[in-house]
Design an enzyme around this catalytic site. Structure first.
Site, PDB file in Angstrom:
ATOM      1  CE  LYS A 175      -3.832  -2.360   2.270  1.00 47.96           C
ATOM      2  NZ  LYS A 175      -4.620  -2.635   3.471  1.00 47.96           N
ATOM      3  CD  GLN A 223      -3.718  -4.111   6.666  1.00 49.81           C
ATOM      4  OE1 GLN A 223      -3.816  -3.109   5.971  1.00 49.81           O
ATOM      5  NE2 GLN A 223      -4.108  -5.298   6.251  1.00 49.81           N
ATOM      6  CG  ASP A 235     -10.021   0.131   4.994  1.00 50.32           C
ATOM      7  OD1 ASP A 235      -9.867  -0.360   3.872  1.00 50.32           O
ATOM      8  OD2 ASP A 235      -9.219  -0.019   5.936  1.00 50.32           O
TER       9      ASP A 235
HETATM   10  N1  GUN Z   1      -7.097  -6.530   6.208  1.00 53.05           N
HETATM   11  C1  GUN Z   1      -7.385  -7.279   5.123  1.00 53.05           C
HETATM   12  N2  GUN Z   1      -7.987  -6.520   4.180  1.00 53.05           N
HETATM   13  C2  GUN Z   1      -8.080  -5.270   4.686  1.00 53.05           C
HETATM   14  C3  GUN Z   1      -8.597  -4.044   4.176  1.00 53.05           C
HETATM   15  O1  GUN Z   1      -9.130  -3.933   3.070  1.00 53.05           O
HETATM   16  N3  GUN Z   1      -8.492  -2.982   5.017  1.00 53.05           N
HETATM   17  C4  GUN Z   1      -7.949  -3.072   6.257  1.00 53.05           C
HETATM   18  N4  GUN Z   1      -7.903  -1.978   7.007  1.00 53.05           N
HETATM   19  N5  GUN Z   1      -7.457  -4.189   6.760  1.00 53.05           N
HETATM   20  C5  GUN Z   1      -7.519  -5.277   5.976  1.00 53.05           C
END
Ligand code: GUN
Length: 282
Positions: A53, A97, A120
């Site tokens: 990311k 996350q 998100d």
């Molecule tokens: N863990 C796995 N996929 C995601 C996601 O799309 N966002 C976040 N914040 N954590 C994750």
């Protein structure tokens, strides 16, 4: 043999486009879009995701920061960081996350992120808006990426039978809502579902998000169906696999996403897209 849905190519195109936009925005605005990612603890898969990311955010020219907090971080410490980022005018998107270490409950934090910075789309304001088919500030990244891929490959959603395997807050539930809002007939299957293959065989669009490698076999798939594989599992041989048994399912399906190179890259491209959209709101 099915059309292989090239998520990597679609994602690269989206990122290229945003990189271009950011370089133009720099001429008219006094700051770049800002993305802050919070990673608590040492989960190895999460560390890889967060690194990717950050890499893509830097690539498109965002101002990105990653806050790596120790496993022992307390609730108050994490809340204090979220509050600081909420107040920081240079930050457009905040991503916490998941999963968090066991002593921290995601719901204690996700509703503390400013909904207008909730990149998100996990804040109850945003998930509520998705449920009500009103425009959220942001839509969860993986579900948004799945819809983009279906649209890009001209796979009709309206009036089709969509079956989603998995009911997580990150993928299963939001993608079900997006499909429903686009007038699909949606069935959500999960670990307690009986006669799974009877249900999946009716799917024109089959979305699997279970994390069980190879569990979607060719006999579960309707001929010509679009199979969207959200699973990403590293085998003992070090190779990544999806939920679908790709080699056999590809001969039945009309279209299928590979793992890697399908949904994964689109998730990151949608994170970058969401950050830019939140920046444009401010
Ligand atoms: N863990 C796995 N996929 C995601 C996601 O799309 N966002 C976040 N914040 N954590 C994750």
């Amino acid at each position: 043999m099915a059309t292989i849905i090239d998520g990597k190519a679609s994602a690269d195109k989206i990122l290229e486009n945003i990189k271009q936009k950011v370089s133009e925005l720099e001429k008219s605005r006094d700051r770049k879009p800002g993305l802050s990612v919070i990673l608590v603890g040492e989960d190895s898969a999460s560390s890889v995701y967060v690194k990717n990311k950050e890499k893509k955010a830097n690539y498109v020219g965002f101002n990105s920061s990653v806050y790596k907090l120790p496993e022992t971080t307390t609730k108050d410490e994490l809340l204090a960081l979220i509050e600081k980022l909420n107040k920081d005018d240079a930050v457009d998107g905040i991503l916490l996350q998941l999963p968090l270490p066991k002593h921290l409950n995601p719901s204690d934090f996700l509703d503390k992120i400013d909904p207008k910075k909730d990149v998100d789309g996990f804040h109850p304001v945003n998930s509520g808006r998705l449920l009500n088919n009103e425009k959220p500030y942001a839509v969860p990244c993986t579900p948004k990426g799945i819809i983009r891929l279906l649209e890009e490959y001209n796979i009709q959603i309206e009036g089709k039978n969509a079956v989603v395997i998995g009911r997580s807050n990150i993928v299963g539930k939001p993608v079900s809502m997006l499909l429903l809002n686009k007038n699909a007939t949606v069935t959500v299957a999960h670990s307690k579902t009986k006669n799974l293959s009877e249900i999946t065989k009716k799917a024109d669009i089959l979305i699997s998000a279970t994390g069980h490698a190879g569990m979607v076999t060719a006999d579960m798939v309707k001929k010509g169906a679009a199979v969207i594989d959200v699973g990403i599992i590293r085998g003992n041989d070090g190779k990544l696999r999806g939920d679908a048994d790709f080699d056999t399912v590809k001969d039945i399906a009309g279209a299928i996403t590979p793992v890697p190179g399908g949904v994964g890259p689109m998730t990151i491209a949608m994170l970058i897209t969401n950050t830019l959209e939140l920046y444009m709101l401010r």
